[in-house]
Design a protein around this motif. Structure first.
Motif, short mmCIF file in Angstrom:
data_model
loop_
_atom_site.label_atom_id
_atom_site.label_comp_id
_atom_site.label_asym_id
_atom_site.label_seq_id
_atom_site.Cartn_x
_atom_site.Cartn_y
_atom_site.Cartn_z
N ALA A 137 26.00 65.52 112.18
CA ALA A 137 26.48 66.06 113.47
C ALA A 137 27.73 65.34 113.95
O ALA A 137 28.53 65.90 114.68
CB ALA A 137 25.37 65.97 114.51
N SER A 138 27.87 64.09 113.55
CA SER A 138 29.02 63.31 114.02
C SER A 138 30.24 63.55 113.14
O SER A 138 30.13 63.64 111.93
CB SER A 138 28.69 61.81 114.02
OG SER A 138 28.35 61.39 112.72
N ALA A 139 31.38 63.70 113.78
CA ALA A 139 32.62 63.94 113.06
C ALA A 139 33.73 63.10 113.66
O ALA A 139 33.84 62.96 114.87
CB ALA A 139 32.99 65.42 113.12
N LYS A 140 34.57 62.53 112.79
CA LYS A 140 35.66 61.67 113.22
C LYS A 140 36.99 62.35 112.87
O LYS A 140 37.22 62.73 111.72
CB LYS A 140 35.56 60.32 112.52
CG LYS A 140 36.73 59.39 112.77
CD LYS A 140 36.59 58.14 111.93
CE LYS A 140 37.81 57.22 112.08
NZ LYS A 140 37.70 56.03 111.19
N LEU A 141 37.86 62.51 113.87
CA LEU A 141 39.17 63.10 113.64
C LEU A 141 40.04 62.10 112.88
O LEU A 141 40.24 60.97 113.32
CB LEU A 141 39.83 63.46 114.97
CG LEU A 141 41.22 64.10 114.90
CD1 LEU A 141 41.16 65.45 114.22
CD2 LEU A 141 41.81 64.23 116.31
N VAL A 142 40.56 62.52 111.72
CA VAL A 142 41.38 61.61 110.91
C VAL A 142 42.82 62.08 110.77
O VAL A 142 43.65 61.38 110.19
CB VAL A 142 40.75 61.41 109.51
CG1 VAL A 142 39.42 60.67 109.61
CG2 VAL A 142 40.58 62.73 108.78
N GLY A 143 43.13 63.27 111.28
CA GLY A 143 44.51 63.72 111.20
C GLY A 143 44.72 65.13 111.72
O GLY A 143 43.77 65.89 111.88
N LYS A 144 45.98 65.46 112.01
CA LYS A 144 46.36 66.79 112.47
C LYS A 144 47.60 67.24 111.71
O LYS A 144 48.42 66.42 111.29
CB LYS A 144 46.65 66.79 113.97
CG LYS A 144 45.48 66.40 114.86
CD LYS A 144 45.88 66.44 116.33
CE LYS A 144 44.73 66.08 117.25
NZ LYS A 144 45.12 66.13 118.69
N THR A 145 47.74 68.56 111.55
CA THR A 145 48.96 69.09 110.94
C THR A 145 49.47 70.28 111.75
O THR A 145 48.74 70.85 112.55
CB THR A 145 48.72 69.56 109.49
OG1 THR A 145 47.93 70.75 109.50
CG2 THR A 145 48.03 68.49 108.66
N LYS A 146 50.72 70.67 111.50
CA LYS A 146 51.31 71.80 112.19
C LYS A 146 50.80 73.11 111.59
O LYS A 146 50.13 73.13 110.55
CB LYS A 146 52.83 71.74 112.07
CG LYS A 146 53.45 70.50 112.73
CD LYS A 146 54.95 70.48 112.53
CE LYS A 146 55.58 69.24 113.16
NZ LYS A 146 57.05 69.19 112.96
#
Length: 193
Positions: A48-57
């Motif tokens: 259930a737990s999720a960690k944001l590790v990056g974003k892209t355009k």
């Protein structure tokens, strides 16, 4: 007037490429109506737990995630961000960071009763493990350990006139444990007599 069904924007075909001992490059196919993408790491495939590790355009469909631990299993998911909030997570992809098999691995008998093995160094390796078998499809047993990333050759004693099959793998010390990378293809050699 018929209602239009809202379909979540879900990235598909998420895959892992360019895996090293400490990083992975994630790629995916675009989701319709996505304005950007977010990449999450989970502790388990259904955690259930999720960690944001990056974003892209919007137009970027790949991301390299670094600072991973060799031998540990990671799960990643991609989420398409949309203006209307209909986005959802992609299917999870599992990744195990590892060392690639040494390239240009060669085995030759340069003198009587001796076999010389050479290879190209593997970045990130703590050393190399040498395996040998009497048959191509036989059991490969470790016969030597070569310490040091930059070591690229070793000469081993062997029975004269015999045919042997060798494989090599790079290893890395992780938390005081030896984690072995990908095993190479075999190389055969007939020992000089």
């Amino acid at each position: 007037m018929a209602l239009t069904k809202v379909i979540p924007a879900i990235p598909y075909n998420v895959r892992a490429t360019g895996i090293t001992f400490q990083s992975v490059k994630l790629k995916w196919s675009p989701a319709e109506n996505a304005t950007s993408y977010e990449i999450y790491q989970r502790k388990g495939s259904a955690s259930a737990s999720a960690k944001l590790v990056g974003k892209t355009k919007k137009s970027t469909y790949h991301l390299t995630v670094s600072n991973l631990v060799m031998g540990k299993t990671y799960y990643f998911q991609v989420k398409a961000v949309t203006k209307d909030g209909t986005s959802d997570f992609s299917a999870a992809v599992s990744v195990v960071p590892t060392l690639k098999a040494p390239k240009s691995f060669k085995a030759e008998s340069t003198s009587v009763g001796k076999v010389k093995l050479t290879w190209k160094k593997v970045t990130g390796a703590s050393g190399y493990l040498i395996y040998r078998a009497d048959k191509k499809d036989g059991t490969y047993r470790k016969v030597s350990t070569v310490e040091g990333e930059g070591k690229k050759k070793i000469t081993l004693a062997a029975d004269k006139g015999q045919t042997y099959y060798y494989k090599i793998a790079a290893y890395r010390i992780v938390k005081n444990k030896k984690v072995v990378g990908t095993l190479s293809d075999y190389k055969s050699v007939i020992v000089k007599k």
